[in-house]
Design a protein around this motif. Structure first.
Motif, mmCIF file in Angstrom:
data_model
loop_
_atom_site.group_PDB
_atom_site.id
_atom_site.type_symbol
_atom_site.label_atom_id
_atom_site.label_comp_id
_atom_site.label_asym_id
_atom_site.label_seq_id
_atom_site.Cartn_x
_atom_site.Cartn_y
_atom_site.Cartn_z
ATOM 1 N N TRP A 1 -3.965 5.719 -3.998
ATOM 2 C CA TRP A 1 -3.945 4.578 -3.320
ATOM 3 C C TRP A 1 -2.651 3.858 -3.570
ATOM 4 C CZ3 TRP A 1 -4.256 -0.188 -6.873
ATOM 5 C CH2 TRP A 1 -4.771 -1.609 -6.062
ATOM 6 N N LEU A 2 -1.833 3.892 -4.769
ATOM 7 C CA LEU A 2 -0.540 3.172 -4.685
ATOM 8 C C LEU A 2 0.559 3.880 -3.857
ATOM 9 C CD1 LEU A 2 -0.551 2.415 -8.393
ATOM 10 C CD2 LEU A 2 -0.639 0.804 -6.719
ATOM 11 N N ALA A 3 0.355 5.242 -3.674
ATOM 12 C CA ALA A 3 1.330 6.013 -2.834
ATOM 13 C C ALA A 3 1.331 5.479 -1.316
ATOM 14 C CB ALA A 3 1.176 7.437 -2.981
ATOM 15 N N ARG A 4 -0.085 5.299 -1.104
ATOM 16 C CA ARG A 4 -0.400 5.036 0.415
ATOM 17 C C ARG A 4 0.024 3.501 0.603
ATOM 18 N NH1 ARG A 4 -1.969 9.329 -0.261
ATOM 19 N NH2 ARG A 4 0.360 9.698 0.040
ATOM 20 N N PHE A 5 -0.089 2.579 -0.286
ATOM 21 C CA PHE A 5 0.267 1.170 -0.266
ATOM 22 C C PHE A 5 1.968 1.219 0.042
ATOM 23 C CE2 PHE A 5 0.908 -3.206 -2.323
ATOM 24 C CZ PHE A 5 0.729 -3.852 -1.242
ATOM 25 N N HIS A 6 2.439 2.049 -0.970
ATOM 26 C CA HIS A 6 3.783 1.904 -0.940
ATOM 27 C C HIS A 6 4.523 2.389 0.277
ATOM 28 C CE1 HIS A 6 7.884 2.359 -2.785
ATOM 29 N NE2 HIS A 6 7.836 3.686 -2.084
ATOM 30 N N GLU A 7 3.842 3.441 0.831
ATOM 31 C CA GLU A 7 4.270 3.840 2.420
ATOM 32 C C GLU A 7 4.170 2.872 3.458
ATOM 33 O OE1 GLU A 7 1.635 7.307 3.012
ATOM 34 O OE2 GLU A 7 2.958 8.477 1.590
ATOM 35 N N LEU A 8 3.107 1.925 3.494
ATOM 36 C CA LEU A 8 2.731 0.930 4.144
ATOM 37 C C LEU A 8 3.815 -0.328 4.216
ATOM 38 C CD1 LEU A 8 -0.987 0.166 4.158
ATOM 39 C CD2 LEU A 8 0.287 1.196 6.002
ATOM 40 N N LEU A 9 4.408 -0.423 2.984
ATOM 41 C CA LEU A 9 5.585 -1.255 2.609
ATOM 42 C C LEU A 9 6.862 -0.965 3.031
ATOM 43 C CD1 LEU A 9 4.357 -2.163 -0.990
ATOM 44 C CD2 LEU A 9 3.970 -3.857 0.890
ATOM 45 N N VAL B 1 -2.193 -4.540 2.810
ATOM 46 C CA VAL B 1 -3.057 -5.241 1.741
ATOM 47 C C VAL B 1 -3.759 -3.969 1.145
ATOM 48 C CG1 VAL B 1 -5.242 -6.214 1.417
ATOM 49 C CG2 VAL B 1 -3.776 -7.345 3.082
ATOM 50 N N ALA B 2 -3.795 -3.946 -0.180
ATOM 51 C CA ALA B 2 -4.258 -3.049 -1.151
ATOM 52 C C ALA B 2 -5.398 -3.289 -1.760
ATOM 53 C CB ALA B 2 -3.056 -2.450 -1.899
ATOM 54 N N ALA B 3 -6.713 -3.069 -1.633
ATOM 55 C CA ALA B 3 -7.874 -3.286 -2.349
ATOM 56 C C ALA B 3 -8.423 -2.307 -2.939
ATOM 57 C CB ALA B 3 -8.515 -4.174 -1.461
ATOM 58 N N TYR C 1 5.293 -13.568 0.623
ATOM 59 C CA TYR C 1 5.116 -12.228 0.250
ATOM 60 C C TYR C 1 4.912 -11.212 1.184
ATOM 61 C CZ TYR C 1 4.333 -14.543 -4.389
ATOM 62 O OH TYR C 1 4.525 -15.398 -5.237
ATOM 63 N N ASP C 2 5.257 -9.994 1.125
ATOM 64 C CA ASP C 2 5.277 -9.107 1.906
ATOM 65 C C ASP C 2 3.835 -8.089 1.973
ATOM 66 O OD1 ASP C 2 7.892 -9.340 2.753
ATOM 67 O OD2 ASP C 2 8.571 -8.668 0.888
ATOM 68 N N GLY C 3 3.080 -8.172 0.770
ATOM 69 C CA GLY C 3 2.071 -7.602 0.670
ATOM 70 C C GLY C 3 1.297 -8.181 -0.322
ATOM 71 N N LEU C 4 -0.016 -7.842 -0.173
ATOM 72 C CA LEU C 4 -0.970 -8.460 -1.258
ATOM 73 C C LEU C 4 -1.732 -7.101 -2.057
ATOM 74 C CD1 LEU C 4 -3.007 -10.774 -2.222
ATOM 75 C CD2 LEU C 4 -4.353 -10.361 -0.081
ATOM 76 N N VAL C 5 -2.096 -7.326 -3.193
ATOM 77 C CA VAL C 5 -2.975 -6.448 -4.174
ATOM 78 C C VAL C 5 -4.138 -7.018 -4.547
ATOM 79 C CG1 VAL C 5 -2.738 -4.738 -6.053
ATOM 80 C CG2 VAL C 5 -0.604 -5.356 -4.509
ATOM 81 N N ILE C 6 -5.202 -6.544 -4.386
ATOM 82 C CA ILE C 6 -6.632 -6.937 -4.910
ATOM 83 C C ILE C 6 -7.124 -5.829 -5.791
ATOM 84 C CG2 ILE C 6 -8.804 -7.903 -4.014
ATOM 85 C CD1 ILE C 6 -7.603 -8.649 -1.407
ATOM 86 N N PRO C 7 -7.152 -6.304 -7.264
ATOM 87 C CA PRO C 7 -7.916 -5.163 -7.894
ATOM 88 C C PRO C 7 -9.260 -5.606 -8.064
ATOM 89 C CG PRO C 7 -6.356 -6.943 -9.408
ATOM 90 C CD PRO C 7 -6.420 -7.061 -7.738
ATOM 91 N N GLY C 8 -9.937 -4.538 -8.515
ATOM 92 C CA GLY C 8 -11.638 -4.610 -8.731
ATOM 93 C C GLY C 8 -11.892 -5.477 -9.858
ATOM 94 N N GLY C 9 -13.246 -4.880 -10.424
ATOM 95 C CA GLY C 9 -13.703 -5.672 -11.747
ATOM 96 C C GLY C 9 -14.660 -6.423 -11.275
#
Length: 185
Positions: A177-185, A113-115, A79-87
Motif C-alpha cells: 500500500w505505501l509503496a504504491r502510494f509513494h509511486e503515485l506521489l 489518496v491512500a485509504a 497538500y499533495d496527497g491524503l492518507v486515510i487510515p482505518g479502524g
C-alpha cells in the motif's frame, strides 16, 4: 518530496496510523496528522485490530497518538496527497461535513489518496466511487458497492491502484500500500 495530510480520529487503527505516519516521513515526505476538533499536540486513542481466526477482527487498546497539526488551521490546497487510515474513526468522521469536504478536495483536484481498511467508509460518504476498483476490509464492501465502486477482493497483504487512489484491505498490506502510494506521489 510531498506534503501529505493524514486525517484520523479516536480509535483509528493503531498500525494504520503509526506505520504510515512514520514510514512516509522516512521516505522523505512531510506528514501532518489531524483530527477534527483537536489541536496540534492533542492525543487521539487508537485500537489494535487483529486477525485471530474469529469471524471478525478482535480489538484491543492501542497506543495514544500525538497530532502534529490542527485540523481547523489546515488548507487542503497546501497538500499533495491524503492518507486515510482505518479502524473505527472513519465510521464517525464520515458524519462531519468538514472532513468530507477535505476528502472531496483531493478527488476534485486529482491528488493521490491512500485509504486502508475501514477508510473506504469515509471515501464512500464523500465521493462517488463509480469506475474505481476499491479494496477495503471486507465488511466495507457494501459501502463500496453503494458508492458505485467495484469492490476488489484481494489478498490481505496486497494493494490496488485505481487512478490516483490506492487502497488495501488491512494493515498487513502496508508494504504494498505505501509503496504504491509513494509511486503515485
Amino acid at each position: 518530496m510531498a506534503r501529505l495530510l493524514l486525517i484520523a480520529g479516536d480509535f483509528v487503527e493503531d498500525y494504520e496510523i503509526m506505520v504510515p505516519f512514520q514510514a512516509l516521513q522516512a521516505m522523505g515526505h512531510e506528514v501532518d496528522a489531524v483530527c477534527p476538533d483537536k489541536r496540534e499536540g492533542d492525543r487521539i486513542r487508537t485500537a489494535i485490530h487483529d486477525f485471530e481466526g474469529d469471524q471478525t477482527y478482535t480489538e484491543k487498546p492501542g497506543h495514544d497518538f500525538s497530532l502534529n497539526a490542527t485540523f481547523a488551521e489546515i488548507s487542503s490546497d497546501d497538500y499533495d496527497g491524503l492518507v486515510i487510515p482505518g479502524g473505527r474513526a472513519p465510521e464517525y468522521l464520515r458524519l462531519d461535513e468538514r472532513v468530507l469536504e477535505v476528502v472531496r478536495h483531493f478527488f476534485d483536484h486529482e491528488k493521490p489518496v491512500a485509504a486502508i481498511c475501514h477508510g473506504a467508509q469515509l471515501l464512500a460518504a464523500a465521493v462517488s466511487l463509480e469506475g474505481r476498483r476499491v479494496s477495503a476490509y471486507p465488511a466495507c464492501a457494501p459501502e463500496v458497492f453503494l458508492a458505485g465502486g467495484d469492490y476488489a477482493e484481494i489478498a490481505l497483504d496486497q494493494a490496488i491502484v485505481s487512478g490516483k487512489l490506492v487502497t488495501a484491505p488491512a494493515w498487513p498490506a502496508h508494504p504494498a500500500w505505501l509503496a504504491r502510494f509513494h509511486e503515485l506521489l
